[in-house]
Scaffold this motif. Structure first.
Motif, PDB file in Angstrom:
ATOM      1  N   GLN A  98     -36.811   6.531  15.802  1.00  0.00           N
ATOM      2  CA  GLN A  98     -35.817   7.593  15.683  1.00  0.00           C
ATOM      3  C   GLN A  98     -34.447   6.951  15.439  1.00  0.00           C
ATOM      4  OE1 GLN A  98     -36.367  10.911  15.462  1.00  0.00           O
ATOM      5  NE2 GLN A  98     -34.223  11.105  15.065  1.00  0.00           N
ATOM      6  N   PRO A 102     -31.044  13.427  17.191  1.00  0.00           N
ATOM      7  CA  PRO A 102     -31.132  14.758  16.580  1.00  0.00           C
ATOM      8  C   PRO A 102     -30.336  15.843  17.290  1.00  0.00           C
ATOM      9  CG  PRO A 102     -33.303  13.768  16.724  1.00  0.00           C
ATOM     10  CD  PRO A 102     -32.366  12.879  17.496  1.00  0.00           C
ATOM     11  N   ASP A 103     -30.283  15.806  18.608  1.00  0.00           N
ATOM     12  CA  ASP A 103     -29.586  16.868  19.347  1.00  0.00           C
ATOM     13  C   ASP A 103     -28.071  16.798  19.198  1.00  0.00           C
ATOM     14  OD1 ASP A 103     -31.987  17.924  20.184  1.00  0.00           O
ATOM     15  OD2 ASP A 103     -32.024  16.723  22.020  1.00  0.00           O
ATOM     16  N   SER A 108     -30.142  20.965  12.147  1.00  0.00           N
ATOM     17  CA  SER A 108     -31.233  21.187  13.087  1.00  0.00           C
ATOM     18  C   SER A 108     -31.890  19.854  13.441  1.00  0.00           C
ATOM     19  CB  SER A 108     -32.275  22.131  12.489  1.00  0.00           C
ATOM     20  OG  SER A 108     -32.959  21.489  11.438  1.00  0.00           O
ATOM     21  N   PRO A 109     -32.353  19.716  14.687  1.00  0.00           N
ATOM     22  CA  PRO A 109     -32.999  18.463  15.093  1.00  0.00           C
ATOM     23  C   PRO A 109     -34.165  18.068  14.177  1.00  0.00           C
ATOM     24  CG  PRO A 109     -32.528  19.773  17.023  1.00  0.00           C
ATOM     25  CD  PRO A 109     -32.212  20.633  15.808  1.00  0.00           C
ATOM     26  N   GLU A 110     -34.889  19.031  13.674  1.00  0.00           N
ATOM     27  CA  GLU A 110     -36.026  18.733  12.800  1.00  0.00           C
ATOM     28  C   GLU A 110     -35.572  18.032  11.509  1.00  0.00           C
ATOM     29  OE1 GLU A 110     -35.389  22.036  13.821  1.00  0.00           O
ATOM     30  OE2 GLU A 110     -36.625  21.750  15.607  1.00  0.00           O
ATOM     31  N   ALA A 111     -34.363  18.371  11.049  1.00  0.00           N
ATOM     32  CA  ALA A 111     -33.838  17.773   9.822  1.00  0.00           C
ATOM     33  C   ALA A 111     -33.340  16.346  10.054  1.00  0.00           C
ATOM     34  CB  ALA A 111     -32.706  18.630   9.260  1.00  0.00           C
ATOM     35  N   GLN A 112     -33.284  15.911  11.303  1.00  0.00           N
ATOM     36  CA  GLN A 112     -32.760  14.588  11.638  1.00  0.00           C
ATOM     37  C   GLN A 112     -33.838  13.630  12.133  1.00  0.00           C
ATOM     38  OE1 GLN A 112     -29.420  13.870  10.985  1.00  0.00           O
ATOM     39  NE2 GLN A 112     -29.783  15.798   9.951  1.00  0.00           N
ATOM     40  N   ALA A 113     -35.080  13.988  11.954  1.00  0.00           N
ATOM     41  CA  ALA A 113     -36.186  13.147  12.412  1.00  0.00           C
ATOM     42  C   ALA A 113     -36.416  12.013  11.410  1.00  0.00           C
ATOM     43  CB  ALA A 113     -37.447  13.994  12.583  1.00  0.00           C
ATOM     44  N   TRP A 114     -35.602  10.971  11.500  1.00  0.00           N
ATOM     45  CA  TRP A 114     -35.670   9.843  10.569  1.00  0.00           C
ATOM     46  C   TRP A 114     -36.106   8.588  11.301  1.00  0.00           C
ATOM     47  CZ3 TRP A 114     -30.311  10.307   7.759  1.00  0.00           C
ATOM     48  CH2 TRP A 114     -30.300  11.474   6.995  1.00  0.00           C
TER      49      TRP A 114
END
Length: 123
Positions: A98, A102-103, A108-114
């Protein structure tokens, strides 16, 4: 580490190596081999540190251009580091599941799952 996705570069029929891997080499030649750069060390060419990062990106955030020597062929990559680095220092790629928080992001947190690789100094 076993089970981590590869940091994949490609060797082409003309002898060049590209990171990231592309379907064809600079001259249009075909891939002949995939190389996992995570199995190699690199040397820091240059680096910079940002203290004003976007929400969700750690601060300070040091980013480096590194150069791998793969069978006498220079392969450069850019990425974050796990600690402060100096030009000429030896680093190894380490997988990070990670890369952002994300938070803390505006999206949105889902868009930051890198996920991806950072470069860790070998000291």
């Amino acid at each position: 580490m076993a089970g981590d996705p590869p940091m994949e570069a490609a060797r082409y029929a003309d002898g060049t190596i590209s990171y990231p891997a592309h379907p064809a080499g600079p001259d249009g030649s075909s891939q002949v081999e995939l190389i996992d750069l995570a199995e190699h060390t690199a040397e820091v060419v240059t680096w910079t540190t940002s203290y004003a990062t976007p929400p969700g990106v750690r601060k300070p955030n040091t980013v480096a251009i590194v150069e791998f020597d793969i069978d006498g062929v220079a392969v450069r990559a850019i990425g974050g580091t796990t600690a402060a680095v100096s030009s000429g220092e030896t680093v190894r790629p380490v997988y990070i599941s990670q890369l952002r928080t994300p938070d803390d992001s505006l999206k949105s947190p889902e868009a930051q799952a890198w996920d991806g690789y950072r470069f860790e100094p070998i000291r």
